[in-house]
Design a protein around this motif. Structure first.
Motif, PDB file in Angstrom:
ATOM      1  N   PHE A   4      41.505  37.897  39.160  1.00 26.27           N
ATOM      2  CA  PHE A   4      42.083  39.231  39.022  1.00 26.27           C
ATOM      3  C   PHE A   4      43.552  39.149  38.603  1.00 26.27           C
ATOM      4  O   PHE A   4      44.015  39.908  37.754  1.00 26.27           O
ATOM      5  N   GLN A   7      43.792  38.166  34.915  1.00 32.31           N
ATOM      6  CA  GLN A   7      43.544  39.286  34.012  1.00 32.31           C
ATOM      7  C   GLN A   7      44.762  40.211  33.945  1.00 32.31           C
ATOM      8  O   GLN A   7      45.140  40.687  32.870  1.00 32.31           O
ATOM      9  N   ILE A 383      34.953  33.534  41.237  1.00 30.37           N
ATOM     10  CA  ILE A 383      34.921  34.505  40.138  1.00 30.37           C
ATOM     11  C   ILE A 383      35.832  34.021  39.015  1.00 30.37           C
ATOM     12  O   ILE A 383      37.005  33.739  39.223  1.00 30.37           O
ATOM     13  N   ASN A 596      42.201  46.239  38.965  1.00 34.43           N
ATOM     14  CA  ASN A 596      41.812  44.905  39.423  1.00 34.43           C
ATOM     15  C   ASN A 596      42.054  44.668  40.916  1.00 34.43           C
ATOM     16  O   ASN A 596      41.204  44.085  41.588  1.00 34.43           O
ATOM     17  N   LYS A 599      39.187  46.303  42.659  1.00 38.37           N
ATOM     18  CA  LYS A 599      37.936  45.565  42.429  1.00 38.37           C
ATOM     19  C   LYS A 599      37.859  44.321  43.313  1.00 38.37           C
ATOM     20  O   LYS A 599      36.788  43.953  43.795  1.00 38.37           O
ATOM     21  N   LYS A 600      38.992  43.684  43.493  1.00 38.15           N
ATOM     22  CA  LYS A 600      39.017  42.482  44.332  1.00 38.15           C
ATOM     23  C   LYS A 600      38.573  42.812  45.752  1.00 38.15           C
ATOM     24  O   LYS A 600      37.772  42.086  46.359  1.00 38.15           O
ATOM     25  N   SER A 628      28.765  42.548  40.306  1.00 38.86           N
ATOM     26  CA  SER A 628      29.992  41.906  39.813  1.00 38.86           C
ATOM     27  C   SER A 628      30.087  42.012  38.296  1.00 38.86           C
ATOM     28  O   SER A 628      31.177  42.181  37.746  1.00 38.86           O
ATOM     29  N   CYS A 633      33.713  41.464  36.664  1.00 38.23           N
ATOM     30  CA  CYS A 633      34.240  40.345  37.450  1.00 38.23           C
ATOM     31  C   CYS A 633      33.071  39.422  37.792  1.00 38.23           C
ATOM     32  O   CYS A 633      32.655  39.344  38.955  1.00 38.23           O
TER      33      CYS A 633
END
Length: 641
Positions: A4, A7, A383, A596, A599-600, A628, A633
């Protein structure tokens, strides 16, 4: 740095790129303004009659320059709008057929498929630059959905399997780190600045033609002579300004690219656990003075995409996009010299800080599923990471899959039938009459044959088979894809029970293919916190909780623990009827529009939820893998042990 953060760092680098780009454009505008005012004062008005400061003229010059550069940039970006395949074709690449019988091409495809299955990334399109005899490779695209990997004919024929694997691993690192989108934007920017240089050349050429015409007609007055001088000086100035702008652009290009190459080398060694492979490829390039040079006319503007410098000039030391080959080899295979060892240790430390990593230094919080070291933190750390064990396991898995099934995954018609057979096999269905009536007889018969073979095959083969079918399915026509998609959706809807594998296929396969066959855009980020995601998180965690071998309440609490202070108070465990696959699908569409950092935490909650009973079923793995992927991700299946 995890996936993450990597990105987000790529996005920040895009911001820096835009800043430097604006500086370059401002410099070009000021330079052209000064030249035009000078010419006006010198040839037309006289130095004493005009001022250097003219706001109205500055606005006109700015508008013309901005329009010219923007047009050049947008033209090139539009030319590359299809992503990696556009770049590969522009370089003269030929797409490798998934069903190729050529031994070298088959070896290349096997390596790419291994890397994709091990990493959880979609299998990219693969290209060969047949006219390029030197050793080089590239990865290009706007994202993982439209990525392409290419190698030169020289790399294909001169490198061993280990060396080629090291090169491909290096390119996969660029895909992980989000470097590709930045690289394509760099191509557009350089083209925009290049247009100024081209305009200068056109002006000079027009003067040469017009002078020839006037000589033949013997008409040459003082006024026309002044205009000719003005045009000549203006053309020469644009050539110089455009060239200086190109140098500045190349300096931006090299500043962004050089350090990423060191990190990609370090990542490739981590992925393959074989420094000799990558070092061997670099050594073969270094044995020739221009061992990686690309002859195509686009070599300079696309130099930053390649594994090694594709273009050389007298100013290489100033703006080469890659570090010297010798330094790259020393960084991954240092001698016993203490200074070299210190350099390697420093590089390792920088790699851990700046590259996507699995955070190996974190303590384990307890294992499960028969793996003492496996924990939610380890899975989350996987990931965007290629691990040497994952690559080896992916290779072994591909070798285990029967040749007939692999052949089906690499042939257009059979790949369609294989997808249908996979869905029927997971729901233990025979081919229904409606299916035979809605598909071609050949597809129906092929589906029946493959279904019989899949009924005897391990379930662990199913998802990898779907993943390696992606490249050939991308080659369907738009009409063929719409027909294929319609039948696939009908199988899912007409199933007697909710099929989690079907949901995984829909998320993993159709999501990738929809990108190839439509103008589907990435969702705009709307959620920077959980306050607006209470219902969606309730649906997702509830759906996962009912898969647990423990009671759903315990699984819900385990999933809630990492985010309990972030969720709104109305989040709660829903009934089974309130978290069906259809409702989960709708919730995921909204969750995909999260930033992000959010999302993590979403994935952390998911992993803690399925981890609650210390047992991971295949359904839990496949569903988590699909979720995912929907969140962009990807968690590789190998991360679950």
């Amino acid at each position: 740095m995890d996936f993450f953060e990597a990105q987000d760092q790529a996005k920040r680098k895009t911001g820096k790129l835009i800043f430097f780009y604006l500086l370059a454009v401002i410099g070009i505008i000021l330079s052209i303004y000064v030249v035009t005012v000078f010419l006006y004062r010198w040839q037309l008005a006289g130095f004493s009659d005009t001022s250097w400061i003219n706001p109205a003229w500055f606005i006109v010059v700015s508008a013309i320059v901005l329009l010219t550069i923007t047009t050049g940039t947008l033209y090139r970006v539009a030319q590359l709008r299809k992503g990696g395949s556009s770049v590969a074709q522009l370089l003269g690449g030929r797409q490798v057929e998934s069903s190729t019988k050529d031994a070298d091409e088959r070896r290349l495809m096997n390596i790419v498929e291994e890397m994709s299955i091990a990493s959880g990334l979609p299998v990219p399109e693969v290209y060969i630059l047949d006219k390029e005899e030197n050793i080089n490779a590239f990865a290009a695209g706007f994202g993982t959905n439209d990525a392409a990997v290419g190698v030169t004919r020289g790399a294909l024929e001169q490198l061993t399997r280990d060396e080629l694997q090291g090169v491909i691993a290096h390119e996969f690192s660029h895909i992980f780190n989000g470097d590709m989108r930045l690289n394509i934007r760099l191509i557009g920017i350089l083209n925009g600045i290049l247009v100024i240089h081209i305009m200068g050349m056109l002006l000079m050429r027009s003067v040469m033609y017009s002078r020839g015409g006037r000589t033949r007609s013997s008409s040459n007055g003082k006024g026309s002579g002044n205009i000719t001088i003005v045009i000549l000086v203006m053309g020469l100035s644009l050539i110089i300004i455009g060239y200086i702008g190109m140098i500045f652009g190349r300096m931006i290009q090299s500043a962004i690219s050089r350090q990423r190459e060191y990190l990609a080398d370090a990542a490739a060694v981590q992925y393959t656990r074989n420094p000799d492979g990558l070092a061997g490829a670099l050594t073969k390039i270094g044995l020739k003075s221009k061992g990686a040079e690309i002859n195509d006319g686009h070599a300079m503007e696309m130099s930053h995409l390649f594994f090694a410098s594709s273009f050389h000039s007298a100013l290489d030391k100033l703006y080469s996009t890659h570090p010297p080959i010798e330094k790259r080899i020393k960084a991954i295979k240092p001698s016993m010299n203490p200074e070299d060892l210190r350099r390697q240790e420093k590089m390792k430390q920088k790699f851990q800080e700046q590259h996507v990593s699995g955070k190996k230094g974190e303590p384990s919080t307890g294992g499960f599923a028969g793996h003492a070291a496996l924990s939610p933190e380890v899975i989350l750390g996987a990931i965007g990471v290629l691990d040497g064990n994952h690559v080896e396991n992916a290779g072994n898995l591909l070798n285990e899959i029967s040749d007939d099934l692999k052949k089906a995954a690499h042939e257009p018609l059979e790949a369609e039938a294989l997808m249908f057979a996979l869905l029927f096999a997971t729901s233990h269905q025979k081919l229904p009459d409606w299916f035979n009536e809605n598909v071609d007889q050949t597809i129906s018969e092929t589906t029946k044959q493959l279904l019989a073979e899949l009924s005897e095959a391990p379930r662990e083969w199913f998802l990898p088979l779907a993943e390696i079918s992606l490249p050939i399915l991308r080659q369907l026509s738009k009409e063929q894809y719409q027909s294929f998609r319609s039948v696939l959706e009908s199988i899912i809807k007409k199933s007697d029970q909710e099929n989690l594998f079907a949901f995984a296929i829909e998320k993993l396969l159709l999501r990738q293919l929809d990108t190839a066959f439509s103008s589907r855009k990435e969702p705009e980020i709307r959620h920077h916190h959980f306050k607006t995601l209470g219902h969606e998180m309730s649906v997702m965690l509830s759906a996962l909780s009912y898969l647990s071998d423990e009671d759903p309440e315990s699984a819900w609490k385990a999933g809630l623990k990492p985010i309990e202070n972030l969720l709104p108070p109305d989040a709660s465990l829903l009934s089974k009827e309130e978290c069906t696959i259809e409702k989960l699908d709708q919730a995921l569409d909204e969750l995909a529009a999260s930033s992000n950092p959010v999302k993590k935490y979403i994935l952390r909650a998911i992993i803690h939820c399925i981890y609650s009973d210390k047992i991971l079923s295949l359904e839990e793995k496949e569903l988590t893998r699909a979720i995912s992927e929907a969140l962009d991700c990807p968690i590789p299946m190998g991360a679950f042990g």
